[in-house]
Design a protein around this motif. Structure first.
Motif, PDB file in Angstrom:
ATOM      1  N   LYS A 146      -6.740   1.246   8.478  1.00  0.00           N
ATOM      2  CA  LYS A 146      -5.452   0.588   8.234  1.00  0.00           C
ATOM      3  C   LYS A 146      -5.282  -0.608   9.173  1.00  0.00           C
ATOM      4  CE  LYS A 146      -2.241   3.704   7.530  1.00  0.00           C
ATOM      5  NZ  LYS A 146      -2.465   3.858   6.079  1.00  0.00           N
ATOM      6  N   GLY A 164      -7.149   7.897  10.248  1.00  0.00           N
ATOM      7  CA  GLY A 164      -6.730   7.024   9.158  1.00  0.00           C
ATOM      8  C   GLY A 164      -6.102   5.715   9.609  1.00  0.00           C
ATOM      9  N   LYS A 220       0.863  -1.183   0.000  1.00  0.00           N
ATOM     10  CA  LYS A 220       0.000   0.000   0.000  1.00  0.00           C
ATOM     11  C   LYS A 220       0.897   1.229   0.000  1.00  0.00           C
ATOM     12  CE  LYS A 220      -2.644   3.486   1.078  1.00  0.00           C
ATOM     13  NZ  LYS A 220      -2.844   3.934   2.423  1.00  0.00           N
ATOM     14  N   ASP A 274      -6.433   1.160   2.138  1.00  0.00           N
ATOM     15  CA  ASP A 274      -5.907   0.154   3.077  1.00  0.00           C
ATOM     16  C   ASP A 274      -6.789  -1.097   3.041  1.00  0.00           C
ATOM     17  OD1 ASP A 274      -3.958   1.975   3.988  1.00  0.00           O
ATOM     18  OD2 ASP A 274      -5.387   2.851   5.390  1.00  0.00           O
ATOM     19  N   ASN A 317     -11.611   2.617   0.785  1.00  0.00           N
ATOM     20  CA  ASN A 317     -10.361   2.982   1.455  1.00  0.00           C
ATOM     21  C   ASN A 317      -9.233   2.091   0.929  1.00  0.00           C
ATOM     22  OD1 ASN A 317      -8.293   2.479   3.741  1.00  0.00           O
ATOM     23  ND2 ASN A 317      -9.279   4.428   4.264  1.00  0.00           N
TER      24      ASN A 317
HETATM   25 MG    MG Z   1      -5.375   6.472   4.945  1.00  0.00          MG
END
Ligand code: MG
Ligand code: ADP
Length: 293
Positions: free
Chosen positions: A250, A246, A31, A194, A192
């Motif tokens: 993740k 965030g 990622k 992740d 998203n």
């Molecule tokens: Mg992020």
């Protein structure tokens, strides 16, 4: 830069050999982007790492984000982004911006960098090859699961078709994937990055999932780096608020991947030059390793 003698260089390369042998033929999901895509020198080093991995027989699959780039574009349109539990609230206009920034700008920047470094990158969104099918995400409130947040066109992955990735891999290409999925009526979903990286790592049964970000790893309340995290610790940190923003999608993606058989899941510092080579081809550990239990 420190000067390294020719002999030292040979020594360093030889030390990478056991790692190359171990990972030859294996898939690694990386990622990248978003906040880790900071300066040009780091970007060039990232691209070199990806190409080197490919040339020693490892199959890197790059999934990119684009938080700050989307934020810039929204600002130019006089809009400000908002987030709930680390997920971008995506109205129809924002979805348009997300699509052109991710697929039109960030993805093509990464493709260009990898090609410049001597690789053959191919940019795709989850729509290409029918790769990522999605439906509207129902986001449950973290504290009160009876509450459901409507965050617009954010997608939840319902199916992954790997055929396009297998084809590219067999043909020595390096896929660079924008986290956009498609729904039943051909509508697009913002997913998203992740979450996409974690899902692809799981479905590909990747050897490693490496999430490059803009911080040294997962930190505790006092700001110390946690080199390893178990599922129980993650739950406690989410519950007491030491993991937020965030880091929420993740860590939850990382945990899902670790529980679903991805052998090694690491959240690592994308601000460290050549962090990919360091993580994969040396004995040293970087960032936070997520344990399945
Ligand atoms: Mg992020
Ligand atoms: P990326 O673009 O890499 O996905 P995000 O901003 O989405 O970056 O997520 C990383 C951010 O999560 C960090 O920069 C930090 O601000 C935030 N964060 C929240 N809780 C933690 C934590 N416990 N440890 C590290 N970072 C955290």
């Amino acid at each position: 830069m420190t000067l390294i003698s020719t002999h030292d260089t040979a020594e360093i390369l030889a030390r990478a050999l056991p790692h190359i042998r171990k990972y030859h033929g294996k898939t690694m999901v990386i990622k990248y982007g978003g906040n880790a895509m900071t300066d040009p020198a780091l970007q060039a080093a990232f691209a070199q790492d990806v190409v080197l991995l490919k040339l020693v027989g490892i199959n890197p699959v790059v999934v990119h984000g684009g938080g700050p780039q989307i934020e810039n574009a929204l600002q130019r349109l006089g809009k400000t982004g908002s987030f709930i539990q680390g997920m971008r609230v995506t109205d129809d206009e924002t979805m348009g911006v997300v699509q052109w920034v991710l697929a039109g700008q960030v993805q093509q920047e990464i493709v260009g960098l990898i090609n410049q470094a001597g690789g053959k990158a191919v940019g795709l969104t989850g729509r290409d090859g029918g790769m990522i099918r999605a439906k509207k995400l129902k986001l449950r409130d973290q504290a009160d699961p009876t509450i459901e947040h409507d965050i617009g066109r954010v997608g939840d992955i319902v199916g992954v078709d790997l055929s396009i990735l297998h084809t590219l891999q067999d043909d020595t290409f390096i896929p660079v994937i924008s986290p956009i999925g498609f729904g039943e009526s051909n509508e697009s979903y913002n997913i998203n990055a992740d979450v996409v990286a974690a899902k692809l790592a799981t479905v590909l049964q990747a050897e490693k999932l490496l999430m490059l970000t803009n911080i040294s790893g997962v930190l505790n309340k006092s700001g110390d780096l946690l080199t390893e995290l178990s599922a129980l610790q993650v739950d406690a940190m989410v519950a007491d608020g030491s993991i937020s923003g965030g880091m929420l999608p993740k860590i939850s993606g990382a945990l899902d991947a670790a529980k679903s058989g991805v052998k090694a899941v690491h959240i690592i510092d994308g601000r460290v030059s050549h962090v990919l080579l360091l993580e994969i081809l040396s004995d040293q550990a970087f960032g936070t390793m997520i344990r399945p239990s």
